[in-house]
Design an enzyme around this catalytic site. Structure first.
Site, PDB file in Angstrom:
ATOM      1  N   THR A 113      -6.563   1.375  52.480  1.00 22.01           N
ATOM      2  CA  THR A 113      -6.453   1.258  51.016  1.00 22.01           C
ATOM      3  C   THR A 113      -7.164   2.456  50.384  1.00 22.01           C
ATOM      4  O   THR A 113      -8.258   2.817  50.812  1.00 22.01           O
ATOM      5  CB  THR A 113      -7.105  -0.068  50.558  1.00 22.01           C
ATOM      6  OG1 THR A 113      -6.531  -1.113  51.323  1.00 22.01           O
ATOM      7  CG2 THR A 113      -6.895  -0.297  49.074  1.00 22.01           C
ATOM      8  N   HIS A 171       7.752  16.098  47.112  1.00 20.97           N
ATOM      9  CA  HIS A 171       7.554  14.655  47.284  1.00 20.97           C
ATOM     10  C   HIS A 171       8.647  13.924  46.503  1.00 20.97           C
ATOM     11  O   HIS A 171       9.337  14.527  45.686  1.00 20.97           O
ATOM     12  CB  HIS A 171       6.182  14.228  46.742  1.00 20.97           C
ATOM     13  CG  HIS A 171       5.040  14.572  47.645  1.00 20.97           C
ATOM     14  ND1 HIS A 171       4.457  15.825  47.649  1.00 20.97           N
ATOM     15  CD2 HIS A 171       4.366  13.853  48.576  1.00 20.97           C
ATOM     16  CE1 HIS A 171       3.481  15.842  48.537  1.00 20.97           C
ATOM     17  NE2 HIS A 171       3.395  14.667  49.118  1.00 20.97           N
ATOM     18  N   LYS A 175       6.262  10.618  42.402  1.00 15.35           N
ATOM     19  CA  LYS A 175       4.873  11.068  42.621  1.00 15.35           C
ATOM     20  C   LYS A 175       4.530  12.159  41.613  1.00 15.35           C
ATOM     21  O   LYS A 175       5.124  13.225  41.613  1.00 15.35           O
ATOM     22  CB  LYS A 175       4.691  11.581  44.046  1.00 15.35           C
ATOM     23  CG  LYS A 175       3.235  11.945  44.358  1.00 15.35           C
ATOM     24  CD  LYS A 175       3.040  12.267  45.829  1.00 15.35           C
ATOM     25  CE  LYS A 175       1.614  12.694  46.121  1.00 15.35           C
ATOM     26  NZ  LYS A 175       0.635  11.605  45.916  1.00 15.35           N
TER      27      LYS A 175
END
Lengths: 305, 305
Positions: A113, A171, A175
């Protein structure tokens, strides 16, 4: 220190997220067992997982149900002689409460995370019986590359002074910002180059967020992104060119989808379970038991997959 | 330890070779002075140099003339308070006799001649008053890259296990064998990959010796070689691709002409002259004076150009 994958039980917290499915699939493919319960956010509690993986009951983190099921799972693993490892791909706000949950139930955990308080999370294993691998990037190969470049910058600052640094990345269109990997690599390359402002160099990174350019590889400057991977890819090209333009060094790392991260997570689970089974042995030079690891530790253990 | 380039006199041995001209030009551009005499092979003795550089008398290595002129040059530099550095880009058979010549005349030397007996050459500076930088590859950047990859292979063996390694290079058509740089890089990549035979991996390198393929960059696998550099270039692409083909890491180093080597030689000359001027200070940990260096030492001294 190696452990049989069949002795490892995985609690995949963060399902039904995409990384949750990818990690669960990777661990199952390696021969680990998926627990039938996992922590999720309030919005997903009570939902079932889809057919990609064996059915998992999703319980809300922080709920009474989560405590009960977690305690039962930990007790069952102990009884069966299995090592329990929780994988955490949840949310920045959930990570620390989850780490405290893992501590309460003595669950080893692998946490990918991002955006959470790593220091506070690291402290939850201090003096405990369980351990953790915590890292913002779980791809062994990308972490190795970053580490190699960091060391290079320390060993040979200015070796490429007078060179021109140019960076281009592609990307998925969603993003917005520059990738963390690109920032870390650029920081090392600035040191190897003429020094100066990393922020400026990062700001100068050319960001491709355009399907056509991604598909054609920005006219050779980037690898060509396959059409199927337009919604999820990370392509980077870093080039150092001498002032007289006679010499170019180029580094490219092109990732489609999530499998390199999921494979790294599976490696981290086996690494951590091995350490747990061995009782977290005292480190050679440190003299004390280590319970907190990162992907460099996983890598340094040598080839695992 | 840095020295004013104007305090350094260069004896460029190996003229009228191409590297001789390139090194002489690079040293002059940095502000060093070219001596008016240099060693050459028997075939070239008595010839004059062309207009690219100030006129240099070429005397045959091993001749009486060479001894007289060398002694006079060394004496003149001493009198003028200049540091004399000989650069040696000659022939495998000439290198050791030349090193002995440098020892007789107390000349520091930077040797890039390949295929010679490095151990015997290194011994000529033991217990002497002069010093040397000896290296088969004089490009600071290429040497840095090789060193970084060697260290990576030691730190993270098998980090790319399961990946597929493919290497393609392009050189001028006259070059028959695989380059020494490619061999060294492949050896490190094999360690980072699944291990195994370096010889096999070197044999599997795809060698392009075809103008058309070099010009078009082997359909994107290599950089495109400019037409003017077809007679002298060294392009390399190393690719590591994951088994599921979702991840590729690529390293490219493309060199046209000789300037990166000549610039490295100029750096080595300034480095060595600085050491000589400081009386070859005792190394911190070694405790004794060091007189023999390689390009890693030059690099470690930090940004010099």
């Amino acid at each position: 220190m190696s452990i049989a994958p069949s002795d490892v039980v995985i609690m995949m917290n963060g399902l039904p997220g995409k990384m949750g499915y990818s990690c669960a699939e990777a661990c199952i493919a390696r021969g680990m067992t998926l627990a039938d319960v996992a922590l999720t956010g309030a919005d997903f509690a009570g939902q079932a997982t889809d057919s990609r993986i064996p059915k998992v009951d999703l319980v809300a983190g922080g709920s009474e149900d989560a405590e009960k099921r977690g305690a039962a799972l930990a007790a069952q693993c102990k009884k069966d002689g299995k090592v329990l490892v929780a994988i955490d791909f949840t949310a920045p706000g959930a990570a620390l409460p989850n780490a405290e949950y893992y501590a309460r139930h003595g669950m080893n955990f692998v946490m990918g995370t991002t955006g959470c308080d790593y220091e506070a999370i690291g402290k939850t294993v201090t003096g405990a019986k369980h351990g953790a691998v915590v890292a913002p990037n779980m791809s062994k190969q990308i972490v190795a590359m970053q580490s190699v470049l960091e060391q290079a910058a320390k060993d040979f600052p200015g070796a490429f002074s007078g060179y021109d640094l140019s960076v281009i990345e592609s990307h998925q269109k969603a993003k917005v910002d520059t990738s963390g990997t690109a920032k870390a690599v650029v920081a090392s390359l600035v040191e190897l180059n003429t020094g100066g402002s990393v922020d400026k160099a990062v700001a100068a990174v050319e960001k491709v967020r355009n399907d056509e350019t991604s598909l054609n590889g920005a006219d050779g400057k980037l690898g060509k992104v396959p059409a199927a991977d337009l919604p999820g890819h990370a392509y980077h090209t870093y080039a150092l060119t001498s002032a007289d333009a006679t010499v170019t060094f180029e580094l490219r790392h092109n990732v489609n989808g999530r499998s390199t991260y999921a494979e790294g997570v599976a490696d981290a689970c086996l690494f951590l379970a091995g350490k747990a089974q061995a009782g977290f042995p005292r480190a050679k030079f440190l003299g004390r038991r280590r319970r907190l690891f990162d992907m460099i530790d996983v890598l340094s253990e040598g080839a695992m997959s």
